[in-house]
Motif scaffolding. Structure first.
Motif, PDB file in Angstrom:
ATOM      1  N   ALA A 117      31.056  71.517  47.403  1.00 26.88           N
ATOM      2  CA  ALA A 117      30.725  70.127  47.074  1.00 26.88           C
ATOM      3  C   ALA A 117      29.856  70.156  45.835  1.00 26.88           C
ATOM      4  O   ALA A 117      29.373  71.219  45.435  1.00 26.88           O
ATOM      5  CB  ALA A 117      29.964  69.466  48.226  1.00 26.88           C
ATOM      6  N   THR A 118      29.622  68.990  45.244  1.00 25.49           N
ATOM      7  CA  THR A 118      28.658  68.937  44.149  1.00 25.49           C
ATOM      8  C   THR A 118      27.281  69.299  44.715  1.00 25.49           C
ATOM      9  O   THR A 118      27.056  69.282  45.929  1.00 25.49           O
ATOM     10  CB  THR A 118      28.570  67.523  43.561  1.00 25.49           C
ATOM     11  N   TRP A 119      26.355  69.613  43.823  1.00 24.16           N
ATOM     12  CA  TRP A 119      25.013  69.995  44.248  1.00 24.16           C
ATOM     13  C   TRP A 119      24.406  68.914  45.151  1.00 24.16           C
ATOM     14  O   TRP A 119      23.897  69.183  46.241  1.00 24.16           O
ATOM     15  CB  TRP A 119      24.140  70.230  43.011  1.00 24.16           C
ATOM     16  N   ARG A 120      24.479  67.655  44.725  1.00 21.69           N
ATOM     17  CA  ARG A 120      23.881  66.560  45.478  1.00 21.69           C
ATOM     18  C   ARG A 120      24.528  66.413  46.863  1.00 21.69           C
ATOM     19  O   ARG A 120      23.846  66.253  47.869  1.00 21.69           O
ATOM     20  CB  ARG A 120      24.055  65.264  44.682  1.00 21.69           C
ATOM     21  N   LYS A 121      25.861  66.493  46.898  1.00 23.61           N
ATOM     22  CA  LYS A 121      26.555  66.307  48.182  1.00 23.61           C
ATOM     23  C   LYS A 121      26.353  67.498  49.111  1.00 23.61           C
ATOM     24  O   LYS A 121      26.309  67.350  50.328  1.00 23.61           O
ATOM     25  CB  LYS A 121      28.043  66.046  47.933  1.00 23.61           C
TER      26      LYS A 121
END
Ligand SMILES: [Zn+2]
Length: 207
Positions: A117-121
């Protein structure tokens, strides 16, 4: 751009991608002992440039589960297998500190959990699932430079693709017996092919 109906484009029966972007010729069967479980965000599954499909085609013990919310019982069953020690591939960061026992060396073969996932997700997934946050971590000390930069420029410079991070983690866990170089080379070819497709698309569009 609306998705074209799946039936209109021929799909490869093995990698399940459109034939034009079939990955099977790039797969590099890579012997490994560690079990790999990828928890993949649904948005990543739909990305043509996602690295996990090539990883799964190349590793015999790689399971991919797509979702952003997991109930405790289902997650527990995925994370823990008798005879295996589970490790989460994730850095020890202030927003989600690693549990204290993280640095003990594994005494059994490892079941490695990787978040795609992206870093934030990925951080949100961790914070919303205490079972994940409680896992001992495997952190990469110095991630190698990514081959990914060309196609995902928005990512942080120190953030590597899921494939590259997993290959580095397997090398750290398995030492000399693991050779990830052919798979990293294949990933380099995949990135080059995606970049070439992106360029030809840009050139084909007026303005
Ligand atoms: Zn294929």
């Amino acid at each position: 751009m609306p998705a074209s109906p799946a039936s209109s484009r021929p799909v490869c029966p093995r990698c399940l991608r459109p034939l034009a972007t079939c990955l099977c010729a790039l797969a590099r069967p890579t012997p490994h002992r560690t079990e790999v479980l990828v928890l993949q965000h649904p948005q990543e599954q739909r990305q043509a440039k996602n690295s996990v499909a090539l990883l799964r085609l190349s590793l015999a013990r790689c399971e991919v589960v797509v979702g952003e919310r997991f109930d405790d019982a289902a997650l527990r069953a995925l994370l823990h297998r008798p005879g295996w020690e589970t490790r989460l591939l994730y850095p020890d960061v202030p927003a989600a500190p690693a549990p204290a026992a993280s640095h003990a060396a594994p005494m059994a073969p490892v079941r490695l959990v990787v978040i795609d996932a992206t870093w934030r997700k990925s951080l949100r997934l961790l914070l919303e699932h205490p079972l994940l946050a409680a896992l001992p971590r495997l952190s990469l000390d110095a991630p190698a430079p990514t081959r990914y930069r060309v196609i995902r420029a928005a990512r942080r410079a120190d953030q590597v693709s899921t494939l590259e991070a997993t290959v580095q983690a397997l090398a750290a866990l398995e030492g000399q017996s693991f050779d990830g170089a052919p798979l990293l080379d294949a990933f380099g070819s995949f990135v080059a092919a995606v970049a070439a497709r992106q360029r030809s698309r840009t050139e084909a569009e007026p303005g």
